[in-house]
Design a protein around this motif. Structure first.
Motif, PDB file in Angstrom:
ATOM      1  N   LEU A 101      46.887  64.388   6.928  1.00 13.28           N
ATOM      2  CA  LEU A 101      46.604  65.808   6.873  1.00 13.28           C
ATOM      3  C   LEU A 101      46.385  66.448   8.175  1.00 13.28           C
ATOM      4  O   LEU A 101      46.045  67.834   8.420  1.00 13.28           O
TER       5      LEU A 101
ATOM      6  N   VAL B  87      44.177  69.820  -1.050  1.00 15.97           N
ATOM      7  CA  VAL B  87      43.840  68.765  -1.461  1.00 15.97           C
ATOM      8  C   VAL B  87      43.234  68.860  -2.957  1.00 15.97           C
ATOM      9  O   VAL B  87      42.121  69.369  -3.186  1.00 15.97           O
TER      10      VAL B  87
ATOM     11  N   ALA C  65      37.863  70.087   5.316  1.00 16.35           N
ATOM     12  CA  ALA C  65      38.554  71.085   4.635  1.00 16.35           C
ATOM     13  C   ALA C  65      37.781  72.147   3.957  1.00 16.35           C
ATOM     14  O   ALA C  65      36.610  72.115   3.727  1.00 16.35           O
TER      15      ALA C  65
ATOM     16  N   PHE D 290      48.211  69.519   9.672  1.00 16.38           N
ATOM     17  CA  PHE D 290      47.942  70.920   9.110  1.00 16.38           C
ATOM     18  C   PHE D 290      46.927  71.890   9.714  1.00 16.38           C
ATOM     19  O   PHE D 290      45.812  71.203  10.077  1.00 16.38           O
TER      20      PHE D 290
ATOM     21  N   SER E 188      39.986  72.197  -0.287  1.00 14.78           N
ATOM     22  CA  SER E 188      39.889  71.270  -1.125  1.00 14.78           C
ATOM     23  C   SER E 188      39.657  72.158  -2.654  1.00 14.78           C
ATOM     24  O   SER E 188      39.006  73.159  -2.659  1.00 14.78           O
TER      25      SER E 188
ATOM     26  N   VAL F 214      43.313  72.655   5.703  1.00 11.52           N
ATOM     27  CA  VAL F 214      43.153  72.069   4.557  1.00 11.52           C
ATOM     28  C   VAL F 214      42.159  72.588   3.558  1.00 11.52           C
ATOM     29  O   VAL F 214      40.928  72.818   4.125  1.00 11.52           O
TER      30      VAL F 214
END
Length: 105
Positions: free
Chosen positions: A47, A13, A76, A50, A55, A53
């Protein structure tokens, strides 16, 4: 948004559209958000499939807040960018390999 459909165990992200595009060009599946204030609750559900994640937040105070928020919201893992840098500036300095190395640090 197309990267949400890629067969990958992880997704990044990014803070902003240009960084999102840059990550995708570098082979890192990514979606972008224009900062914490643009986050919508349903984004987390997008999300959820997954395993990991990441960031990729800018190397400034706002980026630190963004990374902390994503850590709480979707667990994340923060990718720390140098102060004053963003994904695109790292790409401009060192190319795709420099961006991919961020995942290893």
């Amino acid at each position: 948004m197309l990267d949400l459909k890629k067969d990958s165990p992880f997704i990044a992200v990014a803070e902003g559209e240009l960084d999102t595009i840059t990550l995708s060009i570098c082979g890192i599946p990514a979606v972008g958000v224009a900062g914490v204030k643009a986050w919508e609750k349903h984004f987390g559900r997008c999300l959820a499939d997954f395993d990991t994640v990441y960031s990729f937040a800018d190397g400034d105070k706002a980026g630190g807040s963004f990374a902390s928020f994503l850590g709480r919201e979707v667990k994340a893992r923060p990718i720390r960018l140098p102060k004053g840098m963003d994904v695109n500036s790292i790409y401009m300095e060192g190319g795709a390999d420099a961006v991919r190395r961020l995942l290893q640090s």
